[in-house]
Scaffold this active site. Structure first.
Site, PDB file in Angstrom:
ATOM      1  N   PHE A 133       0.877  -1.182   0.000  1.00 51.43           N
ATOM      2  CA  PHE A 133       0.000   0.000   0.000  1.00 51.43           C
ATOM      3  C   PHE A 133       0.910   1.226   0.000  1.00 51.43           C
ATOM      4  CE2 PHE A 133      -2.281   3.131   2.770  1.00 51.43           C
ATOM      5  CZ  PHE A 133      -3.498   3.227   2.114  1.00 51.43           C
ATOM      6  N   LEU A 183       0.880   5.039   0.061  1.00 51.49           N
ATOM      7  CA  LEU A 183       0.205   6.330   0.255  1.00 51.49           C
ATOM      8  C   LEU A 183       1.231   7.386   0.689  1.00 51.49           C
ATOM      9  CD1 LEU A 183      -2.510   7.950   0.586  1.00 51.49           C
ATOM     10  CD2 LEU A 183      -2.583   7.123   2.946  1.00 51.49           C
ATOM     11  N   SER A 203       1.051  12.258   7.778  1.00 55.48           N
ATOM     12  CA  SER A 203      -0.280  12.415   8.381  1.00 55.48           C
ATOM     13  C   SER A 203      -1.210  13.193   7.452  1.00 55.48           C
ATOM     14  CB  SER A 203      -0.153  13.156   9.718  1.00 55.48           C
ATOM     15  OG  SER A 203       0.667  12.422  10.586  1.00 55.48           O
ATOM     16  N   ARG A 223      12.440 -15.697  38.853  1.00 53.59           N
ATOM     17  CA  ARG A 223      13.501 -14.815  39.341  1.00 53.59           C
ATOM     18  C   ARG A 223      13.341 -14.596  40.857  1.00 53.59           C
ATOM     19  NH1 ARG A 223      18.564 -12.781  38.934  1.00 53.59           N
ATOM     20  NH2 ARG A 223      18.654 -10.654  39.740  1.00 53.59           N
ATOM     21  N   HIS A 258      11.471  -7.391  34.214  1.00 55.99           N
ATOM     22  CA  HIS A 258      12.684  -8.161  33.921  1.00 55.99           C
ATOM     23  C   HIS A 258      13.942  -7.505  34.502  1.00 55.99           C
ATOM     24  CE1 HIS A 258      10.190 -10.402  31.102  1.00 55.99           C
ATOM     25  NE2 HIS A 258      11.201 -11.201  30.833  1.00 55.99           N
ATOM     26  N   GLU A 274      -0.336   3.553  10.000  1.00 51.57           N
ATOM     27  CA  GLU A 274      -1.801   3.516   9.817  1.00 51.57           C
ATOM     28  C   GLU A 274      -2.489   4.605  10.648  1.00 51.57           C
ATOM     29  OE1 GLU A 274      -3.611  -0.210   9.070  1.00 51.57           O
ATOM     30  OE2 GLU A 274      -1.737  -1.140   8.469  1.00 51.57           O
TER      31      GLU A 274
END
Ligand code: FAD
Length: 386
Positions: free
Chosen positions: A122, A124, A131, A267, A343, A368
């Site tokens: 696509f 565009l 934008s 952990r 983590h 998008e």
């Protein structure tokens, strides 16, 4: 359009198994080689993944939007590069042809798109039109029974793999009404690709510029055969794409949460599992609550999307699709951030999955339609309704 529920369950179970048994074990190879292995692409074809959104009469599986979202949710639970291979054929590349193409265009292109033999992108975005897509400058000038197209398209997903582009170009005056959509085969003289973009994350996905210098495209490739309708086509395609990206975001949030719970279970610090600390549980709980909110929202809006006449744009449903994209893509960003936090230092190290996913999900808020563009769509519709 939808698949009967029993057959759909079988498909969804196969996709779930495929993700767990084929894709998750290949994540490290994709990260290392920046490519999705060819045998996995072949398996994706075999499973019919390229054609899930294309009606059966054109060789696809013909899922409803709600069903497609469930498949996207499953595919979201592994490295996003895998979904990207099929993503443009399922969504932004094919849907303009399906929604607004002529019968001849559908018959010529959709079966090959559905099988995965033809990858369609696509196109565009341009260097000066992101934008503000309605300001695009690529020009298509009528020349006998052809159009000559010149211009430049930027950040085009799957362009290096594409056999064709759904490409927006200006055939008329300024603004949205002067834009038309074309099917542009990749091999035409004058069409060239820029060098591969080096991205923050989503290794294995391929994007680059597409440059057009007087590319001769038959007028028969003007989508729908009528000029000036291309911007509307592009916006309808993006509405639909936003729901797919929202489902994908929820799938990825689920995976990050699973990784984080597993880490919190094993952990140990201060003589106990970090998952037993309430401050860690609070981070997990926030992820779970937001994931549930996002996924419930996507499913509800996808059902509303299915309830409207196909191919017709409904401003209320478009606004809701923007709400879903706004919420879920921001949500998965927060989930990924907490995943890294849970983590600890390991979350900053590439061999842990959350480090990669943290970078991968950043894109979801950008393409998008950025978060700000979703806010504008929602805000404008609220003011219009008032
Ligand atoms: C990896 C990747 C893949 C992509 N794939 C494709 C593809 O396949 N096909 C395609 O056509 N495009 C593709 N894109 C392009 C993508 O859709 C655009 O990058 C996106 O729409 C934003 O445009 P921009 O990058 O020009 O940013 P800009 O429009 O320049 O925006 C910059 C910032 O300004 C904000 N902003 C802009 N206008 C407003 C406003 N009116 N009000 C408030 N804030 C505003 C934006 O939200 C953003 O924060 C891809 C991009 C990337 C990075």
């Amino acid at each position: 359009m939808s698949l009967d529920q029993e057959t759909f369950q079988i498909l969804r179970d196969s996709v779930q198994r495929f993700v767990r048994e084929r894709l998750v074990p290949a994540e490290d190879a994709v990260e290392e080689h920046d490519a999705v292995p060819a045998d996995i692409v072949a398996d994706m074809k075999e499973l019919g993944l390229f054609g899930i959104s294309i009606p059966e009469e054109y060789g696809g599986i013909g899922l409803s939007m709600a069903q497609e979202c469930e498949v996207a949710y499953e595919l979201g639970q592994t490295a996003l590069a895998f979904r990207s291979v099929v993503g443009t054929n399922i969504g932004i590349g094919s849907q303009g042809i399906l929604m607004d193409g002529t019968d001849e265009q559908k018959a010529e292109y959709l079966p090959r798109i559905a099988s995965g033999d033809l990858i369609v992108s696509f196109a565009l975005t341009e260097p000066d039109a992101g934008s503000d897509a309605a300001s695009l400058k690529t020009r298509a000038v009528a020349d006998g029974s052809d159009y000559l197209i010149s211009g430049s398209k930027r950040f085009i997903t799957n362009a290096p793999r594409a056999g064709a582009f759904t490409l927006m170009a200006r055939t008329g005056g300024p603004g949205a009404g002067g834009i038309s959509a074309f099917i542009v085969p990749a091999g035409l003289a004058g069409l060239s690709l820029g060098k591969a973009d080096k991205k923050m994350g989503q290794r294995g996905t391929k994007t680059c510029d597409v440059n057009l210098d007087h590319v001769r495209v038959p007028a028969a490739n003007l989508i729908g055969g009528e000029p000036g309708k291309g911007f509307k086509t592009a916006m309808k395609v993006l509405d639909r794409g936003r729901l797919h990206v929202s489902a994908l975001s929820c799938g990825m949030a689920r995976r990050i949460l699973q990784e984080s719970v597993a880490y919190a279970q094993q952990r140990k610090q201060f003589g106990q599992r970090i998952g037993d600390f309430q401050l860690v549980q609070a981070m997990l709980a926030d992820c779970q609550a937001e994931l549930l909110a996002g996924w419930s929202m996507v499913q509800a809006i996808a059902r509303r999307y299915d309830a409207k006449p196909p191919g017709v744009s409904d401003p209320e449903v478009s606004m809701q699709a923007s709400c879903a994209k706004l919420f879920t893509t921001e949500m998965v960003g927060r989930v990924a951030d907490r995943g890294v936090q849970i983590h600890g230092g390991a979350g900053y190290i590439n061999e842990y999955k959350v480090e990669r996913f943290y970078r991968d999900v950043r894109l979801l808020r950008l393409y998008e339609g950025t978060t700000q563009i979703q806010q504008l769509v929602i805000g404008k519709q609220l003011m219009r309704e008032a």
